[in-house]
Design an enzyme around this catalytic site. Structure first.
Site, short mmCIF file in Angstrom:
data_model
loop_
_atom_site.label_atom_id
_atom_site.label_comp_id
_atom_site.label_asym_id
_atom_site.label_seq_id
_atom_site.Cartn_x
_atom_site.Cartn_y
_atom_site.Cartn_z
N SER A 192 -2.65 -6.18 5.05
CA SER A 192 -1.63 -7.07 4.53
C SER A 192 -2.20 -7.97 3.42
O SER A 192 -2.67 -7.48 2.41
CB SER A 192 -1.05 -7.89 5.69
OG SER A 192 0.10 -8.60 5.30
N HIS A 194 1.68 -2.96 3.26
CA HIS A 194 3.04 -2.86 3.81
C HIS A 194 3.92 -3.95 3.20
O HIS A 194 3.41 -4.92 2.62
CB HIS A 194 3.04 -2.96 5.33
CG HIS A 194 2.57 -4.30 5.85
ND1 HIS A 194 3.32 -5.45 5.76
CD2 HIS A 194 1.41 -4.67 6.46
CE1 HIS A 194 2.67 -6.45 6.30
NE2 HIS A 194 1.50 -6.01 6.72
#
Length: 219
Positions: A104, A127
């Site tokens: 992330s 993501h």
């Protein structure tokens, strides 16, 4: 000396003096804690601790370079980007070593350095921006998340060899996680994608850093 002892005791940092150079070692482990405080049982790295340590590394003429050890599941996007911007603005050699995971917001943190090394079994996860694991469908929330997402993509593309279009594709691709979006890259895959410079470990990280410091000093 008191500052160095406090840095080691409270923030997991250390000033290394081997190889003829003084290197600030910092670990970014667990969740990147931001404006919201994580629970006592959650391993976290606080961004308000990292920022002054990085500023000190820049301002201290005796520090020659910085080594970042990264093993993070991600965390607060805004605060993670602030740390990434600080890392990128240091004009001394900085190397990051992904020894476990860089997920992330950990991705821009990793590529913010001058050189990024990833362990053979370490992973990088890209993501979409989420809130508590779920993207809320309200238009205002979507637009806000999209803004943060664009900032992350622009920063990552600007500090790595990964094209912006490819980052967007990886971010929105149906991934390994069930009913999820994103892409997991392991070791060499991250190098091939342009998010890391090479596969290696601590020896390679020190070798690059000492070489970069020597080159900068004209040694």
């Amino acid at each position: 000396m008191e500052y160095q002892e406090r840095m080691i005791r409270e923030f997991g940092g250390e000033l290394l003096t081997g190889g003829g150079h003084r290197i600030l070692f910092l670990s970014v482990i667990g969740e990147i804690e931001g404006h919201d405080v994580t629970g006592e049982r959650v391993k976290a790295t606080r961004y308000e601790h990292l920022l002054p340590l990085l500023a000190g590394a820049q301002d201290d003429a005796s520090i020659d370079g910085v080594l970042l050890l990264i093993n993070t599941v991600g965390g607060d996007c805004s605060c993670g980007l602030a740390v990434a911007e600080m890392i990128a603005s240091i004009d001394k050699p900085v190397v990051s070593l992904i020894i476990g995971d860089s997920h992330s917001i950990g991705v821009p943190l990793s590529v913010a350095s001058d050189y990024t090394i990833i362990a053979p079994t370490a992973t990088m996860l890209i993501h979409p921006v989420r809130l508590s694991g779920t993207v809320i469908g309200a238009p205002q929330t979507f637009e806000y998340f999209k803004l943060i997402q664009d900032r992350i993509i622009d920063f990552t593309a600007g500090h790595s060899r990964a094209p912006k279009e490819e980052l967007e594709r990886m971010m929105l691709r149906k991934g390994i996680l069930a009913k999820d979006l994103g892409t997991i890259l392991v070791g060499e895959q991250a190098v091939e994608a342009g998010l890391a410079d090479r596969v290696g470990g601590i020896a390679e990280a020190f070798a690059w850093l000492h070489s970069a410091i020597s080159a900068k000093k004209g040694e």
